[in-house]
Each structure stands twice: as C-alpha cells, then as structure tokens.
Design a protein around this motif. Structure first.
Motif, short mmCIF file in Angstrom:
data_model
loop_
_atom_site.label_atom_id
_atom_site.label_comp_id
_atom_site.label_asym_id
_atom_site.label_seq_id
_atom_site.Cartn_x
_atom_site.Cartn_y
_atom_site.Cartn_z
N LEU A 27 0.82 -1.21 0.00
CA LEU A 27 0.00 0.00 0.00
C LEU A 27 0.85 1.27 0.00
CD1 LEU A 27 -2.69 -1.26 2.52
CD2 LEU A 27 -3.06 -0.78 0.10
N MET A 28 2.01 1.22 0.65
CA MET A 28 2.90 2.38 0.67
C MET A 28 3.60 2.59 -0.67
SD MET A 28 4.94 2.17 4.27
CE MET A 28 4.21 2.58 5.86
N PHE A 29 4.17 1.51 -1.19
CA PHE A 29 4.96 1.58 -2.41
C PHE A 29 4.49 0.50 -3.39
CE2 PHE A 29 7.63 3.14 1.07
CZ PHE A 29 7.97 4.40 0.58
N PRO A 30 3.29 0.68 -3.97
CA PRO A 30 2.71 -0.36 -4.82
C PRO A 30 3.54 -0.68 -6.07
CG PRO A 30 1.46 1.68 -5.00
CD PRO A 30 2.40 1.85 -3.84
N GLY A 31 4.41 0.25 -6.47
CA GLY A 31 5.24 -0.01 -7.64
C GLY A 31 6.34 -1.02 -7.40
N ALA A 32 6.58 -1.37 -6.13
CA ALA A 32 7.57 -2.39 -5.75
C ALA A 32 8.95 -2.12 -6.34
CB ALA A 32 7.08 -3.79 -6.15
N SER A 33 9.34 -0.84 -6.39
CA SER A 33 10.64 -0.50 -6.98
C SER A 33 11.71 -0.22 -5.93
CB SER A 33 10.49 0.74 -7.87
OG SER A 33 10.01 1.85 -7.13
N VAL A 34 11.32 -0.06 -4.67
CA VAL A 34 12.29 0.26 -3.61
C VAL A 34 12.81 -1.04 -2.99
CG1 VAL A 34 12.69 1.49 -1.45
CG2 VAL A 34 11.06 2.41 -3.12
N PRO A 35 14.11 -1.25 -2.93
CA PRO A 35 14.66 -2.48 -2.34
C PRO A 35 14.25 -2.65 -0.88
CG PRO A 35 16.33 -1.34 -3.61
CD PRO A 35 15.17 -0.40 -3.52
N VAL A 36 14.03 -3.89 -0.50
CA VAL A 36 13.51 -4.21 0.84
C VAL A 36 14.40 -5.24 1.52
CG1 VAL A 36 11.56 -5.20 2.13
CG2 VAL A 36 11.13 -3.75 0.12
N VAL A 37 14.66 -5.00 2.80
CA VAL A 37 15.32 -5.99 3.66
C VAL A 37 14.49 -6.09 4.93
CG1 VAL A 37 17.33 -6.47 5.12
CG2 VAL A 37 17.66 -5.66 2.78
N SER A 38 14.13 -7.30 5.33
CA SER A 38 13.39 -7.48 6.58
C SER A 38 14.34 -7.99 7.66
CB SER A 38 12.23 -8.45 6.40
OG SER A 38 12.67 -9.74 6.03
N LEU A 39 14.06 -7.60 8.89
CA LEU A 39 14.89 -7.95 10.04
C LEU A 39 14.01 -8.61 11.09
CD1 LEU A 39 17.61 -7.70 11.65
CD2 LEU A 39 16.83 -5.43 12.37
N SER A 40 14.50 -9.68 11.68
CA SER A 40 13.73 -10.41 12.68
C SER A 40 13.82 -9.76 14.06
CB SER A 40 14.22 -11.86 12.79
OG SER A 40 15.50 -11.91 13.42
N LEU A 41 13.03 -10.27 14.98
CA LEU A 41 13.11 -9.92 16.39
C LEU A 41 13.66 -11.12 17.16
CD1 LEU A 41 9.62 -8.23 17.01
CD2 LEU A 41 11.82 -7.08 16.67
N TYR A 42 14.18 -10.85 18.36
CA TYR A 42 14.59 -11.96 19.22
C TYR A 42 13.35 -12.67 19.76
CZ TYR A 42 19.38 -10.10 19.49
OH TYR A 42 20.65 -9.67 19.20
N GLY A 43 13.38 -13.99 19.74
CA GLY A 43 12.27 -14.76 20.27
C GLY A 43 12.05 -14.54 21.75
N SER A 44 13.08 -14.10 22.46
CA SER A 44 12.97 -13.82 23.89
C SER A 44 12.09 -12.61 24.18
CB SER A 44 14.35 -13.55 24.49
OG SER A 44 14.90 -12.35 23.95
N GLN A 45 11.93 -11.74 23.17
CA GLN A 45 11.19 -10.48 23.32
C GLN A 45 11.78 -9.60 24.42
OE1 GLN A 45 6.94 -11.17 23.54
NE2 GLN A 45 6.94 -12.40 21.67
#
Length: 200
Positions: free
Chosen positions: A144-162
């Motif tokens: 919804l933010m960038f529907p053109g899907a042209s901006v590179p994306v990297v996702s980062l996890s969280l620690y399971g311990s929270q």
C-alpha cells in the motif's frame, strides 16, 4: 513511505544509502492491521495511512529496512539477504485472492550485509536468510505504501525472547543509519479487528 530516481542497493557501497542534499528518512512504527485486511478494504483507516505516508517523506527512500514482529529468531537475529524474496502468507481464513498477492520488490544483499556488519561490531550475532519469504508484516504495509515495488527491501527479525534490553542494543548498533536514505519501518499488529484505526 512524484516519480523519483531510486538508487540501487545491490552493492556494498555505503554511499548508496547516505543522505544527500539534506534529505534523510524518518523511522516509523506502523500497525499493519489484521492479516491482509487493509489490502482487502476491511481496515480503510490503516490503508489510508499507508497510502498517504510516502507523501510525507522528503524523497523516495533508497531502501527499506523493515522489522517485522512476525519473524522471531532465538539466539541471533536474521535479515532477508537474497536478491529477491517470495511472499510468506502467514495467516489463515481469508479469501483466495489474499494468497495470490505478489510484491516483486528487489532485495538488497548489500544492505543486509551492512546490517550484519554493524550488529557484529557490537558483538551481536546476525545472519542472512536467503529463503524465508516476506511475511504479511512486510508485504501488507509495503503493497500500500509503495505499490510499484521499486524500492529495495530488507526485513529484520526480532529476538524470540522479546527481551527489551536485547532489542535496544540491536537498535543502538544500527544508529549509523540515522540521517541516511534508508527508511526504517517497525511493523506489528496493534488490533486485528476490522474496526481498528491506525496507530503510529
């Protein structure tokens, strides 16, 4: 997050994501809603926020580093490190169309490696995951933010311990991105009902 040039983040050159011309990206926390409901039109307030957010930015980000609450890893953090990632439909009970979405934005191995390097410099373990798809905490807001899907994306996890302290340490190690052209997005659900508004 005007048709503007988006720099490639495929390489390891930190200059690719340094702020230029006084521009830099803010960090934002978003309520991504319940499953795919914002995309399905069931949470219009959240969808409206996502669609209007790019107009508040000084320019188009060179890349997006998104921390998703739907990816928890135990002893070390992980980043999506491939040149492209499929989508991971980590929800159930929604219409068939919501399992057929595509978001072909490029990944950024260079940015992923930079994140790993910065965390490692502080003694925090982090590795690249080349196979996990982007979960709905990633693709719902970005579609919804960038529907053109042209901006590179990297996702980062969280620690399971929270554990809050562990996450503060990880965040502090990434402070060198402050003032850069990388858009930081924290994504989780605040309320899953169809009547939820947007909380940022």
């Amino acid at each position: 997050m005007g048709a503007l040039c988006v720099k490639s983040m495929a390489g390891d050159d930190a200059a690719d994501w340094k702020g230029a011309g006084g521009h830099h990206m803010p960090a934002v926390f978003v309520n991504h809603g319940g499953g795919p409901m914002p995309i399905l039109g069931k949470q219009p307030g959240i969808a409206k926020f996502f669609q209007s957010y790019p107009a508040t930015l000084p320019t188009t980000p060179s890349a997006i580093l998104i921390v998703t609450a739907h990816w928890e890893t135990e002893r070390q953090l992980k980043v999506s490190g491939a040149k492209s990632h499929k989508l991971y439909f980590d929800y159930g009970g929604f219409p068939k169309e919501s399992y057929e979405y595509e978001y072909p934005a490029p990944g950024s191995p260079g940015l992923a490696n930079r994140v790993i390097s910065l965390l490692s410099a502080k003694g925090l373990k982090c590795t690249a995951d080349l196979s996990r798809g982007w979960d709905h905490g990633v693709f719902v807001p970005l579609m919804l933010m960038f529907p053109g899907a042209s901006v590179p994306v990297v996702s980062l996890s969280l620690y399971g311990s929270q554990d809050a302290t562990e996450h503060m340490e990880a965040g502090d190690s990434l402070r060198s991105f402050v003032g850069s052209m990388v858009s930081f997005v924290g994504s989780m659900v605040i309320c899953s009902s169809s009547s939820c508004g947007c909380i940022t």
